[in-house]
Design an enzyme around this catalytic site. Structure first.
Site, PDB file in Angstrom:
ATOM      1  N   CYS A 231      -9.978   4.310  17.726  1.00 42.25           N
ATOM      2  CA  CYS A 231      -9.581   3.607  19.208  1.00 42.25           C
ATOM      3  C   CYS A 231      -8.843   4.240  20.074  1.00 42.25           C
ATOM      4  O   CYS A 231      -7.857   4.659  18.807  1.00 42.25           O
ATOM      5  CB  CYS A 231      -9.067   1.999  18.931  1.00 42.25           C
ATOM      6  SG  CYS A 231      -8.851   1.064  20.318  1.00 42.25           S
TER       7      CYS A 231
ATOM      8  N   ARG B  32      -5.090   2.912  17.742  1.00 44.87           N
ATOM      9  CA  ARG B  32      -4.978   4.175  16.357  1.00 44.87           C
ATOM     10  C   ARG B  32      -3.594   3.796  15.669  1.00 44.87           C
ATOM     11  O   ARG B  32      -2.903   4.036  16.132  1.00 44.87           O
ATOM     12  CB  ARG B  32      -5.706   5.399  17.049  1.00 44.87           C
ATOM     13  CG  ARG B  32      -6.179   6.302  15.696  1.00 44.87           C
ATOM     14  CD  ARG B  32      -6.400   7.516  16.278  1.00 44.87           C
ATOM     15  NE  ARG B  32      -7.254   7.498  16.762  1.00 44.87           N
ATOM     16  CZ  ARG B  32      -7.908   9.213  18.122  1.00 44.87           C
ATOM     17  NH1 ARG B  32      -7.526  10.067  17.531  1.00 44.87           N
ATOM     18  NH2 ARG B  32      -9.212   8.397  18.494  1.00 44.87           N
TER      19      ARG B  32
ATOM     20  N   HIS C 165       1.345  -4.014   5.737  1.00 45.35           N
ATOM     21  CA  HIS C 165       0.499  -3.724   6.932  1.00 45.35           C
ATOM     22  C   HIS C 165      -0.992  -4.440   6.299  1.00 45.35           C
ATOM     23  O   HIS C 165      -2.363  -4.331   6.635  1.00 45.35           O
ATOM     24  CB  HIS C 165      -0.351  -2.884   7.235  1.00 45.35           C
ATOM     25  CG  HIS C 165      -0.076  -1.202   5.850  1.00 45.35           C
ATOM     26  ND1 HIS C 165       0.781  -0.740   5.680  1.00 45.35           N
ATOM     27  CD2 HIS C 165      -1.763  -0.328   5.606  1.00 45.35           C
ATOM     28  CE1 HIS C 165       0.350   0.018   5.529  1.00 45.35           C
ATOM     29  NE2 HIS C 165      -1.414  -0.043   4.467  1.00 45.35           N
ATOM     30  N   GLU C 166      -0.793  -4.819   4.586  1.00 39.22           N
ATOM     31  CA  GLU C 166      -2.303  -5.359   4.211  1.00 39.22           C
ATOM     32  C   GLU C 166      -1.824  -6.709   3.995  1.00 39.22           C
ATOM     33  O   GLU C 166      -1.011  -7.015   3.290  1.00 39.22           O
ATOM     34  CB  GLU C 166      -2.269  -5.063   3.497  1.00 39.22           C
ATOM     35  CG  GLU C 166      -3.148  -4.009   2.760  1.00 39.22           C
ATOM     36  CD  GLU C 166      -3.594  -2.586   1.393  1.00 39.22           C
ATOM     37  OE1 GLU C 166      -3.928  -1.664   1.352  1.00 39.22           O
ATOM     38  OE2 GLU C 166      -3.088  -3.637   0.228  1.00 39.22           O
TER      39      GLU C 166
ATOM     40  N   ARG D  24      -3.100  -3.219  -7.107  1.00 44.16           N
ATOM     41  CA  ARG D  24      -2.198  -4.232  -5.918  1.00 44.16           C
ATOM     42  C   ARG D  24      -1.642  -4.747  -6.814  1.00 44.16           C
ATOM     43  O   ARG D  24      -1.822  -5.953  -7.210  1.00 44.16           O
ATOM     44  CB  ARG D  24      -3.535  -4.357  -5.066  1.00 44.16           C
ATOM     45  CG  ARG D  24      -4.532  -3.614  -4.177  1.00 44.16           C
ATOM     46  CD  ARG D  24      -2.754  -3.174  -3.227  1.00 44.16           C
ATOM     47  NE  ARG D  24      -3.463  -2.270  -2.144  1.00 44.16           N
ATOM     48  CZ  ARG D  24      -2.914  -0.593  -2.408  1.00 44.16           C
ATOM     49  NH1 ARG D  24      -3.147  -0.305  -2.889  1.00 44.16           N
ATOM     50  NH2 ARG D  24      -3.983  -0.250  -1.476  1.00 44.16           N
TER      51      ARG D  24
ATOM     52  N   CYS E 175     -12.372   1.636  24.955  1.00 40.28           N
ATOM     53  CA  CYS E 175     -12.521   2.541  24.555  1.00 40.28           C
ATOM     54  C   CYS E 175     -13.693   3.079  24.538  1.00 40.28           C
ATOM     55  O   CYS E 175     -14.663   2.798  24.180  1.00 40.28           O
ATOM     56  CB  CYS E 175     -11.197   3.377  24.469  1.00 40.28           C
ATOM     57  SG  CYS E 175     -11.745   3.694  22.479  1.00 40.28           S
TER      58      CYS E 175
ATOM     59  N   CYS F  53     -14.246   2.958  20.369  1.00 41.06           N
ATOM     60  CA  CYS F  53     -15.024   0.989  20.569  1.00 41.06           C
ATOM     61  C   CYS F  53     -16.299   1.680  21.173  1.00 41.06           C
ATOM     62  O   CYS F  53     -17.207   0.664  19.903  1.00 41.06           O
ATOM     63  CB  CYS F  53     -13.926   0.582  21.294  1.00 41.06           C
ATOM     64  SG  CYS F  53     -12.219   0.061  19.793  1.00 41.06           S
TER      65      CYS F  53
ATOM     66  N   CYS G 187     -10.552  -1.568  19.861  1.00 41.72           N
ATOM     67  CA  CYS G 187      -9.471  -2.957  21.918  1.00 41.72           C
ATOM     68  C   CYS G 187     -10.929  -2.680  22.376  1.00 41.72           C
ATOM     69  O   CYS G 187     -11.126  -4.069  22.891  1.00 41.72           O
ATOM     70  CB  CYS G 187      -8.891  -1.568  22.991  1.00 41.72           C
ATOM     71  SG  CYS G 187     -10.002  -0.345  22.924  1.00 41.72           S
TER      72      CYS G 187
ATOM     73  N   CYS H   6      -6.545  -2.751   4.108  1.00 41.63           N
ATOM     74  CA  CYS H   6      -6.799  -1.044   4.025  1.00 41.63           C
ATOM     75  C   CYS H   6      -7.166  -0.292   3.181  1.00 41.63           C
ATOM     76  O   CYS H   6      -8.378   0.124   3.333  1.00 41.63           O
ATOM     77  CB  CYS H   6      -4.843  -1.072   4.243  1.00 41.63           C
ATOM     78  SG  CYS H   6      -4.854   1.054   5.213  1.00 41.63           S
TER      79      CYS H   6
ATOM     80  N   CYS I  54       1.122  -1.481  -0.142  1.00 40.10           N
ATOM     81  CA  CYS I  54      -0.039  -0.107  -0.343  1.00 40.10           C
ATOM     82  C   CYS I  54       1.114   1.329  -0.222  1.00 40.10           C
ATOM     83  O   CYS I  54       2.194   1.207   0.513  1.00 40.10           O
ATOM     84  CB  CYS I  54      -0.731   0.319   1.450  1.00 40.10           C
ATOM     85  SG  CYS I  54      -1.700   1.617   1.744  1.00 40.10           S
ATOM     86  N   HIS I  55       0.692   2.461  -0.280  1.00 43.86           N
ATOM     87  CA  HIS I  55       1.356   3.368  -0.450  1.00 43.86           C
ATOM     88  C   HIS I  55       1.761   4.090   0.750  1.00 43.86           C
ATOM     89  O   HIS I  55       3.106   4.598   0.736  1.00 43.86           O
ATOM     90  CB  HIS I  55       1.001   4.888  -0.949  1.00 43.86           C
ATOM     91  CG  HIS I  55      -0.326   4.759  -2.445  1.00 43.86           C
ATOM     92  ND1 HIS I  55      -1.035   3.643  -2.347  1.00 43.86           N
ATOM     93  CD2 HIS I  55       0.621   4.894  -3.698  1.00 43.86           C
ATOM     94  CE1 HIS I  55      -1.609   4.288  -3.983  1.00 43.86           C
ATOM     95  NE2 HIS I  55      -0.287   4.449  -4.645  1.00 43.86           N
ATOM     96  N   THR I  56       0.837   3.709   2.213  1.00 40.71           N
ATOM     97  CA  THR I  56       1.559   3.996   3.328  1.00 40.71           C
ATOM     98  C   THR I  56       3.380   3.445   3.597  1.00 40.71           C
ATOM     99  O   THR I  56       3.788   4.079   4.471  1.00 40.71           O
ATOM    100  CB  THR I  56       0.829   4.057   4.534  1.00 40.71           C
ATOM    101  OG1 THR I  56      -0.883   4.173   3.462  1.00 40.71           O
ATOM    102  CG2 THR I  56       0.842   3.890   5.962  1.00 40.71           C
TER     103      THR I  56
HETATM  104  C1  CXF Z   1      -3.292   5.344   5.718  1.00 43.15           C
HETATM  105  C2  CXF Z   1      -4.316   6.465   5.957  1.00 43.15           C
HETATM  106  C3  CXF Z   1      -3.935   7.234   6.606  1.00 43.15           C
HETATM  107  C4  CXF Z   1      -3.478   7.780   7.438  1.00 43.15           C
HETATM  108  C5  CXF Z   1      -1.884   7.054   7.526  1.00 43.15           C
HETATM  109  C6  CXF Z   1      -2.604   5.572   7.325  1.00 43.15           C
HETATM  110  N1  CXF Z   1      -3.876   3.873   6.192  1.00 43.15           N
HETATM  111  C7  CXF Z   1      -2.975   2.971   5.457  1.00 43.15           C
HETATM  112  O1  CXF Z   1      -2.476   2.989   4.934  1.00 43.15           O
HETATM  113 ZN    ZN Z   2      -2.641   1.254   3.252  1.00 46.77          ZN
END
Ligand code: CXF
Ligand code: ZN
Length: 381
Positions: free
Chosen positions: A115, A119, A71-72, A374, A104, A107, A101, A179, A49-51
């Site tokens: 969360c 988060r 993370h995916e 993807r 909180c 949630c 969680c 994601c 993913c771009h992140t």
């Molecule tokens: C992103 C969404 C916005 C903040 C950073 C993370 N999600 C996942 O890639």
């Molecule tokens: Zn992502």
């Protein structure tokens, strides 16, 4: 199913980012057993993913290296730590970068998925439990990323960052729901909520924007207008039910005026998936007065400021923002998986590439070139 590795350190392969912007290196790492309220997951498929790319490039953020990104993903629970009650070894699950969680105030609120405990935190590279990493190479700790670190054959997560799903769901497809695809889909289905027969504009036709368009198709929108500065994206977008295209570069007028002319006064809903501040302002100004709703999804630059004339709001336009499509990961992702299982949601069209784990750097190249949507990374190959 009981595992023989439970309670033991696992040695396995992981793609380690030693330095910002440098190719990942497949290394043998040690993965410690899960502690209280943690789960160790065997990753079968992960996608980029771009992140991941953004934090690997480390432009403008605190660099935390060496680190394991990713993370995916989709995987199978290998073992669980003390206190984990709703997951057991053998369960199929999706890791999620923003957790739930279930305790909180967020949630407990029906309205929020933000969360307090889990988060997204891109600066933390260790587990919450003891402030340590579960990954090491010859005793040197390797940092985690957003509590998931899925570019590893095994990873450890907080139980609140693991969504248990239908074991019949093919993990090589549903892994992309961790994601980007859920983010775009939920922005439309949970936040914009277009009515059947309505007109929806989508700004940005990358994976998230096309998932927002897929949401509009599922909701029964009759016109889906794709807006992008890159005309190369238009062909692919047709597969996602985008019916019309606007390239702001082709017009002298501001794009919100072009859209207003095409739609007799404005679109019913717009979803912004670019992160560009100008697109955000246009996405708001292009909705119809009286009922139009704009939803912001893209992540802006640090110093951006949103500017519009307040009359646009007084004329009964609404602007909203969303994080992870407003889905509560553990509570809601299983039902998104079911949408795929009952053929309401199509995922195959998002998967444009597939590589083996040893070729993970190719996935980075595709993303950097803006090629495809993807890329699935198979851990067993
Ligand atoms: C992103 C969404 C916005 C903040 C950073 C993370 N999600 C996942 O890639
Ligand atoms: Zn992502």
């Amino acid at each position: 199913m009981s595992s023989t590795t439970a309670g033991q350190v696992i040695r396995c392969k992981a793609a380690v980012a030693w330095e910002a912007g440098k190719p990942l290196v497949i290394e043998e790492v040690e993965v410690a057993p899960p502690q209280a309220m943690e789960v160790r997951l065997k990753i079968l498929f992960t996608s980029l993913c771009h992140t991941d790319v953004y934090f690997w490039e480390a432009k403008g953020q605190t660099p935390l290296f060496p680190r394991i990104f990713g993370h995916e993903a989709g995987g199978i629970v290998e073992s669980i730590g003390e206190g984990v009650t709703d997951l057991k070894p053998g369960d199929h699950a999706l890791p999620v970068f923003t957790g739930e969680c279930k305790e909180c105030r967020h949630c407990k609120s029906e309205e929020s998925n933000m969360c307090d405990l889990l988060r997204i935190n891109t600066d933390r590279g260790v587990m919450l439990n003891d402030g340590k990493s579960r990954f090491s190479i010859n005793g040197q700790p390797i940092y985690h990323f957003v509590g998931t670190s899925t570019f590893s054959e095994y990873t450890v997560l907080h139980v609140g960052s693991v969504a248990k799903i239908n074991p019949a769901a093919p993990l090589d497809k549903v892994c992309i729901l961790s994601c980007g695809i859920s983010t775009g889909l939920g922005a439309t289905l949970n936040v914009a909520k277009p009515k059947k027969g309505s007109t929806v504009a989508v700004f940005g036709l990358g994976a998230v924007g096309l998932a927002a368009a897929e949401g509009a198709r599922i909701a029964g929108a009759s016109r889906i207008i794709g807006v992008d500065l890159n005309a190369k994206r238009f062909d692919e977008a047709k597969k996602f039910g985008v019916t019309e295209f606007v390239n702001p570069k082709d017009h002298e007028k501001p794009v919100h005026e072009v859209l207003a002319e095409m739609t007799n006064g404005g679109v019913d809903r717009s979803i912004e998936c670019t992160g560009s501040i100008n697109a955000m302002i246009s996405a708001f100004e292009c909705v119809h007065d009286g009922w139009g709703v704009a939803v912001l999804v893209g992540v802006p630059n640090k110093d951006d400021a949103f500017k519009t004339h307040p009359m646009n709001l007084l004329n009964e336009r609404t602007i909203k923002g969303t994080f992870f499509g407003n889905y509560k990961p553990r509570s809601d992702l299983p039902s998104v998986v079911e949408k795929y299982m009952n053929k309401e949601l199509e995922l195959e069209k998002f998967i444009t590439h597939e590589v083996s784990f040893s070729e993970i750097n190719k996935a980075f190249e595709y993303m950097l070139k803006g090629e495809g949507l993807r890329c699935i990374i198979r851990m067993d190959a």
